[in-house]
Design a protein around this motif. Structure first.
Motif: not given
Length: 208
Positions: A53-71
């Motif tokens: 149920x979470x939006x996840x970026x397939x690129x690891x570095x981008x996903x870390x930033x995306x999750x930080x932005x969402x939080x």
């Protein structure tokens, strides 16, 4: 019935973003996906995925930033809010990176959407404009060769393709890329792509 009505309202609002060629995903207080519009669905599987149920970026570095932005968007208080953390570039194979931005929901808008606390907006830069060559030269003092490499990165091309299109050696392209990253104060291609994607959004917004 109340839940169904809330989902219907959220779905209707998200589809309004479709007419602006924007992907839109409604998120609840946990960051879980509630609704997703047609444009956003077309991006799933190419750079993005929905996992648990979470939006996840397939690129690891981008996903870390995306999750930080969402939080950051969902947190009542956050240091990142003062830092202006709000956008991420999501790399896609063979295409320009998606630009992901968070729109927190408050007040009447939040009441209308009930469960939704934020909307993740997704823009395909191919539907807009590249950063202007003149802007890159003025802002970062890039040489014409460096501008061509930067525009190639903004278009989502790999370095070998950029070298071939500009009829230069791969080693020369690497030298230009290092110079671009030094002048833009970025340390990875993902960071550079994010910076250029932001410039795309700003340029598009200026013209709209």
């Amino acid at each position: 019935l109340t839940m169904a009505a809330a989902h219907a309202k959220a779905s209707g609002m998200l589809e309004a973003f479709t007419h602006m060629d924007l992907g839109a995903i409604a998120l609840d207080f946990r960051g879980h996906v509630i609704e997703i519009n047609t444009v956003a669905r077309s991006f799933v599987g190419s750079g993005l995925k929905i996992e648990r149920k979470m939006v996840v970026a397939q690129d690891r570095d981008s996903d870390r930033l995306l999750q930080r932005i969402i939080a950051n968007a969902l947190a009542p208080f956050s240091v990142d809010k003062q830092l202006g953390l709000h956008a991420a570039a999501i790399p896609r194979p063979g295409e320009r990176p998606l630009v992901a931005q968070l729109l927190p929901l408050t007040g009447a808008t939040n009441d209308m959407l009930r469960q939704a606390k934020a909307i993740l907006l997704l823009k395909d830069p191919a539907a807009g404009h590249q950063p202007g060559e003149a802007a890159l030269k003025v802002l970062f003092k890039l040489t014409p060769s460096e501008v061509r490499v930067a525009l190639g990165i903004a278009a989502g091309r790999d370095l070998a393709e950029i070298a071939q299109q500009n009829d230069i050696e791969l080693g020369t392209a690497r030298v230009h890329l290092r110079a671009v990253m030094a002048k833009t104060d970025t340390h990875r291609q993902t960071e550079l792509a994010l910076l250029l994607a932001r410039l795309c959004v700003l340029r598009t917004n200026t013209r709209s």
